[in-house]
Design a protein around this motif. Structure first.
Motif, PDB file in Angstrom:
ATOM      1  N   VAL A 197       0.833  -1.219   0.000  1.00 22.91           N
ATOM      2  CA  VAL A 197       0.000   0.000   0.000  1.00 22.91           C
ATOM      3  C   VAL A 197       0.859   1.257   0.000  1.00 22.91           C
ATOM      4  CG1 VAL A 197      -2.066  -1.043   0.990  1.00 22.91           C
ATOM      5  CG2 VAL A 197      -0.306  -0.123   2.521  1.00 22.91           C
ATOM      6  N   LEU A 198       2.052   1.173   0.581  1.00 18.39           N
ATOM      7  CA  LEU A 198       2.954   2.323   0.489  1.00 18.39           C
ATOM      8  C   LEU A 198       3.392   2.525  -0.953  1.00 18.39           C
ATOM      9  CD1 LEU A 198       5.240   1.877   3.657  1.00 18.39           C
ATOM     10  CD2 LEU A 198       3.375   3.518   3.345  1.00 18.39           C
ATOM     11  N   ARG A 199       3.723   1.434  -1.631  1.00 16.96           N
ATOM     12  CA  ARG A 199       4.144   1.544  -3.037  1.00 16.96           C
ATOM     13  C   ARG A 199       2.994   2.041  -3.916  1.00 16.96           C
ATOM     14  NH1 ARG A 199       8.764   0.494  -4.997  1.00 16.96           N
ATOM     15  NH2 ARG A 199      10.350  -0.853  -4.048  1.00 16.96           N
ATOM     16  N   ALA A 200       1.767   1.662  -3.578  1.00 17.73           N
ATOM     17  CA  ALA A 200       0.609   2.117  -4.340  1.00 17.73           C
ATOM     18  C   ALA A 200       0.266   3.568  -4.021  1.00 17.73           C
ATOM     19  CB  ALA A 200      -0.596   1.227  -4.046  1.00 17.73           C
ATOM     20  N   ARG A 201       0.894   4.102  -2.961  1.00 20.05           N
ATOM     21  CA  ARG A 201       0.645   5.476  -2.490  1.00 20.05           C
ATOM     22  C   ARG A 201      -0.853   5.707  -2.253  1.00 20.05           C
ATOM     23  NH1 ARG A 201       5.701   8.106  -2.675  1.00 20.05           N
ATOM     24  NH2 ARG A 201       7.133   7.119  -4.144  1.00 20.05           N
ATOM     25  N   ASP A 202      -1.418   4.693  -1.595  1.00 22.33           N
ATOM     26  CA  ASP A 202      -2.845   4.714  -1.240  1.00 22.33           C
ATOM     27  C   ASP A 202      -2.946   5.104   0.235  1.00 22.33           C
ATOM     28  OD1 ASP A 202      -5.461   4.154  -0.535  1.00 22.33           O
ATOM     29  OD2 ASP A 202      -5.559   2.272  -1.642  1.00 22.33           O
ATOM     30  N   THR A 203      -3.127   6.388   0.492  1.00 20.36           N
ATOM     31  CA  THR A 203      -3.058   6.900   1.862  1.00 20.36           C
ATOM     32  C   THR A 203      -4.119   6.283   2.768  1.00 20.36           C
ATOM     33  OG1 THR A 203      -2.186   9.006   1.060  1.00 20.36           O
ATOM     34  CG2 THR A 203      -3.094   8.977   3.289  1.00 20.36           C
ATOM     35  N   ASP A 204      -5.366   6.286   2.349  1.00 23.45           N
ATOM     36  CA  ASP A 204      -6.440   5.804   3.211  1.00 23.45           C
ATOM     37  C   ASP A 204      -6.254   4.332   3.570  1.00 23.45           C
ATOM     38  OD1 ASP A 204      -7.600   8.288   3.202  1.00 23.45           O
ATOM     39  OD2 ASP A 204      -9.072   7.804   1.634  1.00 23.45           O
ATOM     40  N   THR A 205      -5.938   3.515   2.569  1.00 22.55           N
ATOM     41  CA  THR A 205      -5.746   2.087   2.840  1.00 22.55           C
ATOM     42  C   THR A 205      -4.502   1.860   3.691  1.00 22.55           C
ATOM     43  OG1 THR A 205      -6.787   1.541   0.731  1.00 22.55           O
ATOM     44  CG2 THR A 205      -5.513  -0.203   1.793  1.00 22.55           C
ATOM     45  N   ALA A 206      -3.457   2.618   3.437  1.00 19.74           N
ATOM     46  CA  ALA A 206      -2.234   2.476   4.219  1.00 19.74           C
ATOM     47  C   ALA A 206      -2.479   2.807   5.686  1.00 19.74           C
ATOM     48  CB  ALA A 206      -1.134   3.365   3.654  1.00 19.74           C
ATOM     49  N   LEU A 207      -3.168   3.899   5.949  1.00 21.17           N
ATOM     50  CA  LEU A 207      -3.462   4.276   7.337  1.00 21.17           C
ATOM     51  C   LEU A 207      -4.304   3.207   8.020  1.00 21.17           C
ATOM     52  CD1 LEU A 207      -4.219   8.089   6.927  1.00 21.17           C
ATOM     53  CD2 LEU A 207      -2.172   7.055   7.921  1.00 21.17           C
ATOM     54  N   ARG A 208      -5.259   2.644   7.278  1.00 20.95           N
ATOM     55  CA  ARG A 208      -6.106   1.600   7.863  1.00 20.95           C
ATOM     56  C   ARG A 208      -5.310   0.343   8.167  1.00 20.95           C
ATOM     57  NH1 ARG A 208      -8.481  -2.487   5.418  1.00 20.95           N
ATOM     58  NH2 ARG A 208      -8.277  -1.558   3.331  1.00 20.95           N
ATOM     59  N   LEU A 209      -4.437  -0.085   7.251  1.00 19.44           N
ATOM     60  CA  LEU A 209      -3.672  -1.309   7.469  1.00 19.44           C
ATOM     61  C   LEU A 209      -2.624  -1.145   8.563  1.00 19.44           C
ATOM     62  CD1 LEU A 209      -3.136  -2.831   3.906  1.00 19.44           C
ATOM     63  CD2 LEU A 209      -4.802  -3.459   5.650  1.00 19.44           C
ATOM     64  N   PHE A 210      -1.977   0.015   8.629  1.00 20.17           N
ATOM     65  CA  PHE A 210      -1.013   0.244   9.704  1.00 20.17           C
ATOM     66  C   PHE A 210      -1.728   0.243  11.064  1.00 20.17           C
ATOM     67  CE2 PHE A 210       2.092   1.279   6.529  1.00 20.17           C
ATOM     68  CZ  PHE A 210       3.330   1.176   7.156  1.00 20.17           C
ATOM     69  N   ALA A 211      -2.927   0.835  11.123  1.00 23.06           N
ATOM     70  CA  ALA A 211      -3.691   0.840  12.375  1.00 23.06           C
ATOM     71  C   ALA A 211      -4.106  -0.576  12.764  1.00 23.06           C
ATOM     72  CB  ALA A 211      -4.919   1.740  12.235  1.00 23.06           C
ATOM     73  N   THR A 212      -4.518  -1.373  11.789  1.00 22.67           N
ATOM     74  CA  THR A 212      -4.891  -2.764  12.056  1.00 22.67           C
ATOM     75  C   THR A 212      -3.693  -3.560  12.542  1.00 22.67           C
ATOM     76  OG1 THR A 212      -6.638  -2.694  10.381  1.00 22.67           O
ATOM     77  CG2 THR A 212      -5.827  -4.876  11.015  1.00 22.67           C
ATOM     78  N   HIS A 213      -2.544  -3.327  11.937  1.00 23.54           N
ATOM     79  CA  HIS A 213      -1.308  -3.992  12.331  1.00 23.54           C
ATOM     80  C   HIS A 213      -0.984  -3.705  13.804  1.00 23.54           C
ATOM     81  CE1 HIS A 213       2.810  -5.447  12.169  1.00 23.54           C
ATOM     82  NE2 HIS A 213       3.285  -4.242  12.418  1.00 23.54           N
ATOM     83  N   ARG A 214      -1.108  -2.456  14.201  1.00 24.23           N
ATOM     84  CA  ARG A 214      -0.857  -2.103  15.610  1.00 24.23           C
ATOM     85  C   ARG A 214      -1.903  -2.736  16.525  1.00 24.23           C
ATOM     86  NH1 ARG A 214      -0.284   2.924  13.150  1.00 24.23           N
ATOM     87  NH2 ARG A 214      -2.312   3.572  13.968  1.00 24.23           N
ATOM     88  N   ARG A 215      -3.160  -2.669  16.100  1.00 21.18           N
ATOM     89  CA  ARG A 215      -4.245  -3.148  16.950  1.00 21.18           C
ATOM     90  C   ARG A 215      -4.156  -4.639  17.223  1.00 21.18           C
ATOM     91  NH1 ARG A 215      -6.449  -1.810  20.967  1.00 21.18           N
ATOM     92  NH2 ARG A 215      -6.218   0.270  20.060  1.00 21.18           N
ATOM     93  N   LEU A 216      -3.728  -5.416  16.252  1.00 19.84           N
ATOM     94  CA  LEU A 216      -3.605  -6.859  16.454  1.00 19.84           C
ATOM     95  C   LEU A 216      -2.664  -7.178  17.610  1.00 19.84           C
ATOM     96  CD1 LEU A 216      -3.437  -8.117  12.751  1.00 19.84           C
ATOM     97  CD2 LEU A 216      -5.275  -8.565  14.399  1.00 19.84           C
ATOM     98  N   ALA A 217      -1.530  -6.488  17.673  1.00 19.37           N
ATOM     99  CA  ALA A 217      -0.570  -6.730  18.751  1.00 19.37           C
ATOM    100  C   ALA A 217      -1.124  -6.279  20.097  1.00 19.37           C
ATOM    101  CB  ALA A 217       0.745  -6.019  18.450  1.00 19.37           C
ATOM    102  N   VAL A 218      -1.789  -5.122  20.114  1.00 19.69           N
ATOM    103  CA  VAL A 218      -2.368  -4.617  21.366  1.00 19.69           C
ATOM    104  C   VAL A 218      -3.433  -5.577  21.878  1.00 19.69           C
ATOM    105  CG1 VAL A 218      -3.757  -2.765  22.385  1.00 19.69           C
ATOM    106  CG2 VAL A 218      -1.836  -2.201  20.884  1.00 19.69           C
ATOM    107  N   ASP A 219      -4.241  -6.109  20.985  1.00 20.80           N
ATOM    108  CA  ASP A 219      -5.302  -7.027  21.397  1.00 20.80           C
ATOM    109  C   ASP A 219      -4.735  -8.315  21.981  1.00 20.80           C
ATOM    110  OD1 ASP A 219      -7.234  -5.223  20.659  1.00 20.80           O
ATOM    111  OD2 ASP A 219      -7.744  -6.213  18.769  1.00 20.80           O
TER     112      ASP A 219
END
Length: 216
Positions: free
Chosen positions: A185-207
């Motif tokens: 998603v960084l390579r695609a320069r898709d800001t909205d999807t990138a922000l969502r996936l990075f947030a999901t990545h963090r949330r999985l570890a916190v959960d």
């Protein structure tokens, strides 16, 4: 002003103790005794004491007069604060990367993700996870943002170590795939999807740490 002092030995001792924490030799809550450390590292107690103060400022150890020094155990409040601050920094980093990173910057991020495919244990994977996010912040091209990441980097590392003490099920196989998706998603320069996936990545570890979910 007070005379300048060389602090190289204390820094080296701090590096050794930090490495022992990150390698799992000292788990969260483990006691760090000056006498034992000075004997193991073959140095006097002075540099050890100074090294422990350095590590306390990084948030890796906690010093208390009645308990001595222990590896920091992150409370639920610590995890929540660390996650919210990391999220704020990472959101800016992602926006900066998508807006300004060069192809070479993105290649460096992708290279760190690729190394995860060869990780042989959970502690190595944690190191590579941190290295991936180092590369993202470097690619952002924002020096003060990178300094802010460095200020919490060791605590994030400690958080990820805490995460693998709760569960390692599927960790080695799933983490590389997560990071491949982040690179894409960084390579695609898709800001909205990138922000969502990075947030999901963090949330999985916190959960996992909070015990609200079990990794598959």
């Amino acid at each position: 002003m007070a005379p300048a002092r060389r602090r190289g030995l204390a820094d080296e001792v701090a590096d050794r103790i930090r490495e022992a924490i990150f390698s799992g030799a000292y788990a969260p809550g483990a006691q760090l005794r000056e006498v034992e450390l000075s004997g193991t590292l073959d140095v006097s107690r002075g540099p050890v004491r100074e090294a422990l103060r350095l590590l306390e400022r990084e948030g890796l150890v906690h010093c208390a007069w009645h308990r001595g020094t222990t590896v920091t155990t992150l409370s639920p409040e610590d995890v929540a604060e660390l996650d919210s601050l990391r999220g704020a920094l990472e959101e800016l980093a992602v926006r900066q990367v998508i807006a300004h990173a060069s192809d070479e910057d993105l290649a460096a991020v992708e290279k760190t993700a690729g190394l995860m495919e060869r990780a042989t244990d959970e502690h190595e994977m944690v190191r590579l996870d941190i290295a991936f996010h180092d590369a993202v912040f470097a690619a952002a091209g924002h020096l003060r943002l990178q300094d802010a990441w460095e200020a919490i980097r060791c605590q994030v590392h400690l958080f990820l170590l805490t995460r693998i003490t709760h569960s390692t099920e599927g960790y080695i196989t799933r983490i590389p795939e997560e990071h491949r998706e982040l690179v894409a998603v960084l390579r695609a320069r898709d800001t909205d999807t990138a922000l969502r996936l990075f947030a999901t990545h963090r949330r999985l570890a916190v959960d996992v740490v909070a015990g609200t979910t079990t990794p598959k």
